[in-house]
Design a protein around this motif. Sequence first.
Motif, PDB file in Angstrom:
ATOM      1  N   PHE A 182      38.284   7.398  12.153  1.00 40.90           N
ATOM      2  CA  PHE A 182      37.157   6.564  11.805  1.00 40.90           C
ATOM      3  C   PHE A 182      37.463   5.940  10.384  1.00 40.90           C
ATOM      4  CE2 PHE A 182      34.259   9.612  14.019  1.00 40.90           C
ATOM      5  CZ  PHE A 182      33.621   8.575  14.751  1.00 40.90           C
ATOM      6  N   TYR A 183      38.172   6.534   9.501  1.00 45.05           N
ATOM      7  CA  TYR A 183      38.530   5.945   8.299  1.00 45.05           C
ATOM      8  C   TYR A 183      39.410   4.702   8.563  1.00 45.05           C
ATOM      9  CZ  TYR A 183      37.142   9.196   4.683  1.00 45.05           C
ATOM     10  OH  TYR A 183      36.322  10.228   3.821  1.00 45.05           O
ATOM     11  N   ILE A 184      40.315   4.929   9.422  1.00 44.79           N
ATOM     12  CA  ILE A 184      41.179   3.600   9.671  1.00 44.79           C
ATOM     13  C   ILE A 184      40.496   2.524  10.290  1.00 44.79           C
ATOM     14  CG2 ILE A 184      43.195   2.682  11.221  1.00 44.79           C
ATOM     15  CD1 ILE A 184      44.204   5.568  10.920  1.00 44.79           C
ATOM     16  N   GLU A 185      39.556   2.868  11.301  1.00 45.99           N
ATOM     17  CA  GLU A 185      38.457   1.763  11.784  1.00 45.99           C
ATOM     18  C   GLU A 185      37.620   1.040  10.864  1.00 45.99           C
ATOM     19  OE1 GLU A 185      38.464   3.810  16.291  1.00 45.99           O
ATOM     20  OE2 GLU A 185      36.688   4.059  14.781  1.00 45.99           O
TER      21      GLU A 185
ATOM     22  N   TRP B  25      38.325   0.776   7.409  1.00 43.14           N
ATOM     23  CA  TRP B  25      39.271   0.047   6.691  1.00 43.14           C
ATOM     24  C   TRP B  25      39.727  -1.202   7.326  1.00 43.14           C
ATOM     25  CZ3 TRP B  25      42.122   0.889   1.861  1.00 43.14           C
ATOM     26  CH2 TRP B  25      43.130   0.040   1.776  1.00 43.14           C
ATOM     27  N   ASN B  26      39.921  -1.043   8.661  1.00 41.61           N
ATOM     28  CA  ASN B  26      40.411  -2.450   9.353  1.00 41.61           C
ATOM     29  C   ASN B  26      39.175  -3.259   9.262  1.00 41.61           C
ATOM     30  OD1 ASN B  26      43.001  -1.536   9.679  1.00 41.61           O
ATOM     31  ND2 ASN B  26      42.370  -0.740  11.667  1.00 41.61           N
ATOM     32  N   ALA B  27      37.933  -2.829   9.367  1.00 39.63           N
ATOM     33  CA  ALA B  27      36.749  -3.935   9.575  1.00 39.63           C
ATOM     34  C   ALA B  27      36.279  -4.256   8.514  1.00 39.63           C
ATOM     35  CB  ALA B  27      35.831  -3.158  10.370  1.00 39.63           C
ATOM     36  N   SER B  28      36.425  -3.573   7.210  1.00 43.41           N
ATOM     37  CA  SER B  28      35.820  -3.770   5.916  1.00 43.41           C
ATOM     38  C   SER B  28      36.681  -4.289   4.745  1.00 43.41           C
ATOM     39  CB  SER B  28      35.196  -2.435   5.468  1.00 43.41           C
ATOM     40  OG  SER B  28      34.515  -2.730   4.136  1.00 43.41           O
ATOM     41  N   ALA B  29      36.729  -5.347   4.359  1.00 46.40           N
ATOM     42  CA  ALA B  29      37.237  -5.776   3.310  1.00 46.40           C
ATOM     43  C   ALA B  29      36.885  -5.380   1.903  1.00 46.40           C
ATOM     44  CB  ALA B  29      37.131  -7.524   3.082  1.00 46.40           C
ATOM     45  N   THR B  30      35.506  -4.711   1.822  1.00 47.91           N
ATOM     46  CA  THR B  30      35.085  -4.047   0.785  1.00 47.91           C
ATOM     47  C   THR B  30      35.933  -2.575   0.553  1.00 47.91           C
ATOM     48  OG1 THR B  30      32.987  -4.817   1.155  1.00 47.91           O
ATOM     49  CG2 THR B  30      32.946  -3.096  -0.298  1.00 47.91           C
ATOM     50  N   LEU B  31      35.901  -1.903   1.604  1.00 47.82           N
ATOM     51  CA  LEU B  31      36.808  -0.680   1.578  1.00 47.82           C
ATOM     52  C   LEU B  31      38.355  -0.953   1.023  1.00 47.82           C
ATOM     53  CD1 LEU B  31      35.579   1.419   4.555  1.00 47.82           C
ATOM     54  CD2 LEU B  31      35.110   1.646   2.391  1.00 47.82           C
ATOM     55  N   GLN B  32      38.945  -1.955   1.758  1.00 46.11           N
ATOM     56  CA  GLN B  32      40.440  -2.413   1.315  1.00 46.11           C
ATOM     57  C   GLN B  32      40.361  -2.703  -0.145  1.00 46.11           C
ATOM     58  OE1 GLN B  32      41.891  -5.311   4.047  1.00 46.11           O
ATOM     59  NE2 GLN B  32      40.699  -4.316   5.733  1.00 46.11           N
ATOM     60  N   ARG B  33      39.410  -3.406  -0.543  1.00 45.47           N
ATOM     61  CA  ARG B  33      39.373  -3.736  -2.099  1.00 45.47           C
ATOM     62  C   ARG B  33      39.368  -2.432  -2.945  1.00 45.47           C
ATOM     63  NH1 ARG B  33      36.254  -8.324  -0.484  1.00 45.47           N
ATOM     64  NH2 ARG B  33      34.504  -7.312  -0.979  1.00 45.47           N
TER      65      ARG B  33
ATOM     66  N   VAL C  63      24.352   9.874  15.163  1.00 49.12           N
ATOM     67  CA  VAL C  63      24.750  11.040  16.005  1.00 49.12           C
ATOM     68  C   VAL C  63      23.937  11.207  17.216  1.00 49.12           C
ATOM     69  CG1 VAL C  63      25.088  13.472  16.345  1.00 49.12           C
ATOM     70  CG2 VAL C  63      25.703  12.429  14.377  1.00 49.12           C
ATOM     71  N   GLN C  64      24.346  11.047  18.394  1.00 52.51           N
ATOM     72  CA  GLN C  64      23.297  10.930  19.665  1.00 52.51           C
ATOM     73  C   GLN C  64      23.882  11.636  20.523  1.00 52.51           C
ATOM     74  OE1 GLN C  64      21.960   6.907  20.526  1.00 52.51           O
ATOM     75  NE2 GLN C  64      20.227   7.834  21.916  1.00 52.51           N
ATOM     76  N   GLY C  65      23.302  12.639  21.207  1.00 46.64           N
ATOM     77  CA  GLY C  65      23.769  13.208  22.553  1.00 46.64           C
ATOM     78  C   GLY C  65      25.206  13.930  22.119  1.00 46.64           C
ATOM     79  N   GLY C  66      25.732  14.422  20.982  1.00 47.85           N
ATOM     80  CA  GLY C  66      26.923  14.916  20.483  1.00 47.85           C
ATOM     81  C   GLY C  66      27.868  14.084  20.372  1.00 47.85           C
ATOM     82  N   THR C  67      27.477  12.794  20.244  1.00 44.14           N
ATOM     83  CA  THR C  67      28.743  11.745  19.973  1.00 44.14           C
ATOM     84  C   THR C  67      28.429  11.179  18.670  1.00 44.14           C
ATOM     85  OG1 THR C  67      28.816  11.287  22.293  1.00 44.14           O
ATOM     86  CG2 THR C  67      29.645   9.735  20.728  1.00 44.14           C
ATOM     87  N   LEU C  68      29.428  10.837  17.848  1.00 45.01           N
ATOM     88  CA  LEU C  68      29.135  10.227  16.588  1.00 45.01           C
ATOM     89  C   LEU C  68      29.834   8.948  16.582  1.00 45.01           C
ATOM     90  CD1 LEU C  68      28.713  11.034  13.548  1.00 45.01           C
ATOM     91  CD2 LEU C  68      30.963  11.728  13.423  1.00 45.01           C
ATOM     92  N   ALA C  69      28.969   8.112  16.085  1.00 47.91           N
ATOM     93  CA  ALA C  69      29.223   6.509  16.188  1.00 47.91           C
ATOM     94  C   ALA C  69      29.348   5.992  14.712  1.00 47.91           C
ATOM     95  CB  ALA C  69      28.211   5.887  17.097  1.00 47.91           C
ATOM     96  N   LEU C  70      30.068   4.978  14.467  1.00 49.14           N
ATOM     97  CA  LEU C  70      30.005   4.311  13.318  1.00 49.14           C
ATOM     98  C   LEU C  70      30.271   2.659  13.534  1.00 49.14           C
ATOM     99  CD1 LEU C  70      31.035   4.327  10.220  1.00 49.14           C
ATOM    100  CD2 LEU C  70      33.394   4.290  10.831  1.00 49.14           C
ATOM    101  N   SER C  71      29.555   2.330  12.926  1.00 48.21           N
ATOM    102  CA  SER C  71      29.077   0.794  12.928  1.00 48.21           C
ATOM    103  C   SER C  71      29.046   0.081  11.552  1.00 48.21           C
ATOM    104  CB  SER C  71      28.022   0.408  13.563  1.00 48.21           C
ATOM    105  OG  SER C  71      26.771   1.107  12.847  1.00 48.21           O
ATOM    106  N   LEU C  72      29.604  -1.210  11.737  1.00 42.22           N
ATOM    107  CA  LEU C  72      29.453  -2.006  10.413  1.00 42.22           C
ATOM    108  C   LEU C  72      28.453  -3.277  10.672  1.00 42.22           C
ATOM    109  CD1 LEU C  72      30.545  -2.678   7.597  1.00 42.22           C
ATOM    110  CD2 LEU C  72      32.328  -3.944   8.556  1.00 42.22           C
ATOM    111  N   GLN C  73      27.489  -3.438   9.761  1.00 43.83           N
ATOM    112  CA  GLN C  73      26.677  -4.434  10.045  1.00 43.83           C
ATOM    113  C   GLN C  73      26.277  -4.432  11.586  1.00 43.83           C
ATOM    114  OE1 GLN C  73      25.448  -6.091   7.524  1.00 43.83           O
ATOM    115  NE2 GLN C  73      26.914  -5.690   5.988  1.00 43.83           N
ATOM    116  N   GLY C  74      25.887  -3.482  12.126  1.00 47.08           N
ATOM    117  CA  GLY C  74      25.252  -3.473  13.515  1.00 47.08           C
ATOM    118  C   GLY C  74      26.449  -3.279  14.681  1.00 47.08           C
ATOM    119  N   ARG C  75      27.695  -3.474  14.293  1.00 48.30           N
ATOM    120  CA  ARG C  75      28.804  -3.785  15.140  1.00 48.30           C
ATOM    121  C   ARG C  75      29.481  -2.376  15.231  1.00 48.30           C
ATOM    122  NH1 ARG C  75      34.408  -5.221  14.762  1.00 48.30           N
ATOM    123  NH2 ARG C  75      34.117  -5.714  12.560  1.00 48.30           N
TER     124      ARG C  75
END
Length: 518
Positions: free
Chosen positions: A127-130, A132-140, A81-93
């Motif tokens: 966020f969950y959809i993003e 899910w689409n990026a993480s094979a671990t979540l899909q499994r 959370v920075q400046g009132g914005t929430l950001a989600l990343s996977l392995q730095g992406r």
Amino acid sequence: MTWRSVRACLLLAMLLAGLGLPSGASAQQGQGFQRQQVQIILREGLSAILERHLEPAAPSDLVLWSLRGLSAVDPGLAVQVQGGTLALSLQGRLLGERPLSGLLPAAAAQALADEQASRAAEMLLRFYIEAWNASATLQRAGANRMLQAGFDEIFNHLDPYSRYIDAEEAEAARQRRVGQSGLGFRLAAGQRGALVIAVLNPGSIAAQGGVREGDVLLAIDGVPVSSRRISQAAELLEGPSGSSVELTLRRGRQQLTLVLQRDSQGGQALRAEWSEGILWLHLRAFSTMTTEWIIEALNSAFSGPTPPRGVVLDLRGNRGGLLGQAMTVSDAFLTQGVIAQSAGRHPEARRVWEAGGHDLARGRPVVVLVDGRTASSAEIVAAALSDRARAVVVGSATLGKGLIQIVYPLANGAEVLVSWSRVLAPLGWPVQGLGIIPAVCTSLGADSLRGALQALSQGTSPMAPVLQRLRQARAPVPASEVAALRAQCPPAEGRPWDQEAARYLIDHPAAYQAAAGP
């Protein structure tokens, strides 16, 4: 959310139970992310928390905590959370970011719980959809596992007893609420709301009476039952020892009625014993029949030609049970006044229970035995009788579970349990955290107990200053004060000299009076 909307949630949960989210890798692969159902579950769960949880929570915090929970499934996920914005990343992406504007502070969110929950759920869903689409671990792992992880992290920040229960565990919990009547069988939910005899103990009352595994239970004593009203079935199955119960069953195309006689021993949670003119009531749990058993034991004892000199209510190891039974058991010893109170943010969480019956122990000395395993409803009874100077509590500090949960069913068959009120003793102090501090402490050793009993016999109560300090406490009690009070009589398992102390107090009225207080 009103009680009407809660009922609507119940209906929605039943309608969608058969369309619940798949769980596990094999179920999820190839089916994609079930967006609509996930959104419903998030919205209803968050709404319950925002409106009814004991402490106010900010919708933005719920979103943040839920996303952080996903890292328990895929550790590569990170939230900032920075400046009132929430950001989600996977392995730095970077996967996605969104402003938290539109989500109100905690103090203002309750009045707009549904609207704020919808906003928060929509944000979380994206966020969950993003993720899910990026993480094979979540899909499994599956969408259900994501929801579990998200709610688990939310409740980690709220209290020890609020929790998310997945569909399988929730169903098991519902099944545990039936078939505990001592008849020797367990029920399970069948198709189309049926209740099925799933397990039949060989040689049990039910087996001897003609019940078979696979039978469908249609009615109990003429009252229709189904898996959708399991708690009602549980109450109907229980009954006084030696009484009969009529079961209406379907076996294939045949309908039959069987009458079973409950065991005269009943498998009761209460064991009543006489010893040296004292009535000892050993109570292991609070079930639907507890008050009836207590009343029967007291009436039987005091209707004889030689009534007891005193009563000992042994609640050691009693982990609680039905809240209403705690109130009615307390009422069996009290004639008037407050038994307990509950307080919470939601108006419906605030209640006062008052005694209105007769003291079935007829003014005789009452001693309540507790230990470190005594919890919940058992603590309420001990607090009520102690605060009202109707009993002397002997033993050690108890567990300190004084929160009441409300259950919300979700569309995937899961449930969220939300702590929405805290129990207050008659004098206003909270049971949660503090627990019950005995007037006669046995956990400090036999030598300390002998000194305490000697002081009591001389009219001085060593624990009086501690109890006075306890009864002045008000929620929220600082952790340092909780620790300081409980250290005066540390929690421990029941000791052999607990009974000796109880007998001494009943045999020495001056010591009993000094311990009971004014």
